[in-house]
Design a protein around this motif. Structure first.
Motif, PDB file in Angstrom:
ATOM      1  N   GLN A 189      -7.685  -4.244  -1.329  1.00 31.17           N
ATOM      2  CA  GLN A 189      -7.663  -3.567  -2.628  1.00 31.17           C
ATOM      3  C   GLN A 189      -6.329  -2.825  -2.856  1.00 31.17           C
ATOM      4  N   ILE A 190      -5.251  -3.538  -2.627  1.00 27.51           N
ATOM      5  CA  ILE A 190      -3.923  -2.968  -2.853  1.00 27.51           C
ATOM      6  C   ILE A 190      -3.278  -3.673  -4.043  1.00 27.51           C
ATOM      7  N   ALA A 244       0.836  -1.204   0.000  1.00 22.01           N
ATOM      8  CA  ALA A 244       0.000   0.000   0.000  1.00 22.01           C
ATOM      9  C   ALA A 244       0.871   1.255   0.000  1.00 22.01           C
ATOM     10  N   TYR A 245       1.986   1.206   0.712  1.00 22.16           N
ATOM     11  CA  TYR A 245       2.899   2.350   0.763  1.00 22.16           C
ATOM     12  C   TYR A 245       3.784   2.442  -0.473  1.00 22.16           C
ATOM     13  N   ALA A 246       4.157   1.300  -1.043  1.00 20.15           N
ATOM     14  CA  ALA A 246       5.059   1.290  -2.204  1.00 20.15           C
ATOM     15  C   ALA A 246       4.491   0.361  -3.270  1.00 20.15           C
ATOM     16  N   PRO A 247       3.383   0.751  -3.898  1.00 20.52           N
ATOM     17  CA  PRO A 247       2.730  -0.142  -4.866  1.00 20.52           C
ATOM     18  C   PRO A 247       3.642  -0.510  -6.028  1.00 20.52           C
ATOM     19  N   ASN A 248       3.569  -1.782  -6.416  1.00 20.96           N
ATOM     20  CA  ASN A 248       4.337  -2.327  -7.542  1.00 20.96           C
ATOM     21  C   ASN A 248       5.848  -2.304  -7.322  1.00 20.96           C
ATOM     22  N   ARG A 249       6.263  -2.252  -6.053  1.00 26.23           N
ATOM     23  CA  ARG A 249       7.695  -2.271  -5.742  1.00 26.23           C
ATOM     24  C   ARG A 249       8.040  -3.251  -4.625  1.00 26.23           C
ATOM     25  N   ILE A 250       7.079  -4.024  -4.148  1.00 25.61           N
ATOM     26  CA  ILE A 250       7.304  -4.908  -2.998  1.00 25.61           C
ATOM     27  C   ILE A 250       7.303  -6.367  -3.447  1.00 25.61           C
ATOM     28  N   ASP A 251       8.280  -7.128  -2.946  1.00 19.45           N
ATOM     29  CA  ASP A 251       8.388  -8.560  -3.235  1.00 19.45           C
ATOM     30  C   ASP A 251       8.218  -9.377  -1.952  1.00 19.45           C
TER      31      ASP A 251
END
Length: 334
Positions: free
Chosen positions: A160-161, A95-102
């Motif tokens: 919904q993230i 939620a804080y870093a969308p599309n950057r978390i693995d």
């Protein structure tokens, strides 16, 4: 070649845990500038040579310090945690870093028996259901409720993230098959035991089922490398790691030597032979940057993996950063 980084926040001799974590931050910021794709933090417990015990916290900090770099865990040790908590943590991060978390997950304990029992509050650790727990965490991340009690009566928030990327770490055919069936990425630890084969990677590809997390198979392979502008310098910087691996084989875990200390360390002929075997089994690539880069390209051509994840641990932070600069220049600009 797509390049990424694995970091353990190693505490080298003469340094502190605080400095090791600050070094990870500095490395992430450089990796972001150089064009590395992702950086993962490992999870280790009860070891005074590694500061990365809470990678989910570290990656939150790294995400705030970078712009494009994906950050994740390599891996979160699933045996220690509830599927609900895993989903809550990684949904919050995303939620804080969308599309950057693995969400990189592993089945190893990340520590010795004492650490395992401390993590499980003295109870018998549950090691029989780790794949099931991973699947339940993935369901929660998709805003679904797992069917099995006690997870079927609650939801994982926030909802919904953007889904984190999901990866299963491994070094065996079994983990490859399971990663494929779950429809998530597969990360092979070549530096761990040097046992990568076509059969293992093909078992992942052949069992892959598209999912909400991934449409097609995605494989990254992690290598330990020591590079420099000359082969002689690389050998000088890489010997402390080889000696630490000899110690690990004997159950000895202590800060690695400085390069200068390693030069005078009394290696027996048998130990020198073991180090040569490490290199032969591709547990540690050592050489000038052109030589090691050529080895990595050859590996990719042979096995067809999508991404190389690199770990390098010279004693000096300056040397380590420069190693990643050299590798980026050689492999990312071509």
């Amino acid at each position: 070649m797509k390049l990424s980084i694995l970091d353990q926040a190693r505490i080298t001799s003469g340094n502190t845990a605080v400095q090791a974590l600050k070094n990870a931050e500095e490395l992430a910021m450089l990796a972001d500038e150089l064009g590395y794709h992702r950086m993962w933090m490992a999870e280790h417990h009860g070891m005074d040579v590694v500061a990365s015990s809470a990678p989910e916290i570290t990656i939150a900090h790294l995400a705030a310090k970078t712009k494009n770099l994906r950050v994740g865990t390599g891996g979160t040790m699933v045996m220690h945690y509830s599927p609900l908590k895993l989903a809550e943590v990684f949904k919050t991060l995303s939620a804080y870093a969308p599309n950057r978390i693995d969400f990189g997950v592993g089945r190893a304990p990340g520590g010795d028996g004492n650490a395992i029992y401390a993590m499980s509050e003295g109870k018998e650790p549950q090691m029989h259901n780790m794949y099931e727990k991973i699947e339940q965490a993935l369901q929660y991340m998709k805003d679904e409720v797992p069917a099995k009690s006690p997870y079927n009566k609650t939801i994982a928030m926030p909802s919904q993230i953007a889904l984190p990327e999901a990866w299963l770490l491994g070094s065996s055919g079994n983990s490859a098959i399971q990663a494929g069936r779950m429809g998530i990425g597969y990360s092979f630890a070549q530096f761990f035991n040097g046992s990568m084969t076509h059969d293992i990677l093909d078992s992942y590809r052949n069992n892959f089922k598209p999912s909400a997390f991934l449409e097609k198979p995605n494989i990254l392979v992690t290598y330990m490398v020591t590079v420099a502008e000359t082969k002689e310098e690389a050998e000088f910087e890489g010997l402390p790691y080889d000696i630490s691996q000899l110690w690990l084989m004997r159950g000895m875990i202590k800060p690695s030597l400085t390069p200068e200390e390693a030069q005078t360390y009394p290696l027996s002929e048998i130990e020198r032979m073991q180090i040569r075997e490490f290199r032969k089994r591709q547990l540690h690539f050592v050489g000038d940057v052109q030589e090691v880069s050529a080895q990595l390209r050859k590996e990719q051509a042979i096995y067809g993996f999508d991404e190389a994840m690199l770990m390098t641990v010279p004693h000096s932070q300056e040397k380590r950063l420069n190693s990643y600069r050299l590798l980026a220049k050689e492999l990312l600009d071509k």
